[in-house]
Design a protein around this motif. Structure first.
Motif, PDB file in Angstrom:
ATOM      1  N   ILE A  48       0.840  -1.202   0.000  1.00  0.00           N
ATOM      2  CA  ILE A  48       0.000   0.000   0.000  1.00  0.00           C
ATOM      3  C   ILE A  48       0.873   1.249   0.000  1.00  0.00           C
ATOM      4  N   ALA A  87      -8.585  -3.667  -3.953  1.00  0.00           N
ATOM      5  CA  ALA A  87      -7.642  -2.783  -4.650  1.00  0.00           C
ATOM      6  C   ALA A  87      -8.344  -1.984  -5.741  1.00  0.00           C
ATOM      7  N   PHE A  91      -7.799   1.834  -4.977  1.00  0.00           N
ATOM      8  CA  PHE A  91      -6.589   2.350  -5.605  1.00  0.00           C
ATOM      9  C   PHE A  91      -6.735   2.724  -7.070  1.00  0.00           C
TER      10      PHE A  91
END
Length: 98
Positions: A48, A87, A91
């Motif tokens: 991360i 994710a 992200f």
């Protein structure tokens, strides 16, 4: 929001980095420091951090617990799809072919 930094990748029309599942696994494997094929909470934090994101250990533990279906304290191959979903939400990436 942070992006996975992956060389020579272009954002798709939705502004997301697009990776195949194999590329995502290859990227994540870089953080498997002990080479056991599983991702620990510390290795997850490092991954991360590499995206430019910041998670305290407590938050990383919550993420790991959410995707760790067998409750062994690690993310293994069988739990990868849940990590991918996380994710993709957090992200700004899109993993294709999973």
């Amino acid at each position: 929001m942070a992006l996975i930094r992956y060389p020579n990748r272009v954002l798709n029309c939705h502004g997301k980095v697009e990776l195949t599942m194999e590329e995502f696994k290859k990227w994540l494997k870089k953080f498997d420091e002990d080479g056991d094929g599983r991702i620990s909470v510390e290795e997850l934090r490092e991954a991360i951090h590499a995206t430019g994101g910041w998670f305290c250990k407590r938050k990383a533990k919550r993420v790991l617990k959410a995707v760790d279906t067998n409750s062994d304290g690690f993310i293994d191959e069988s739990e990868m799809p849940k990590l991918v979903l996380f994710a993709q939400k957090q992200f700004g990436l899109r993993v294709v072919g999973f």
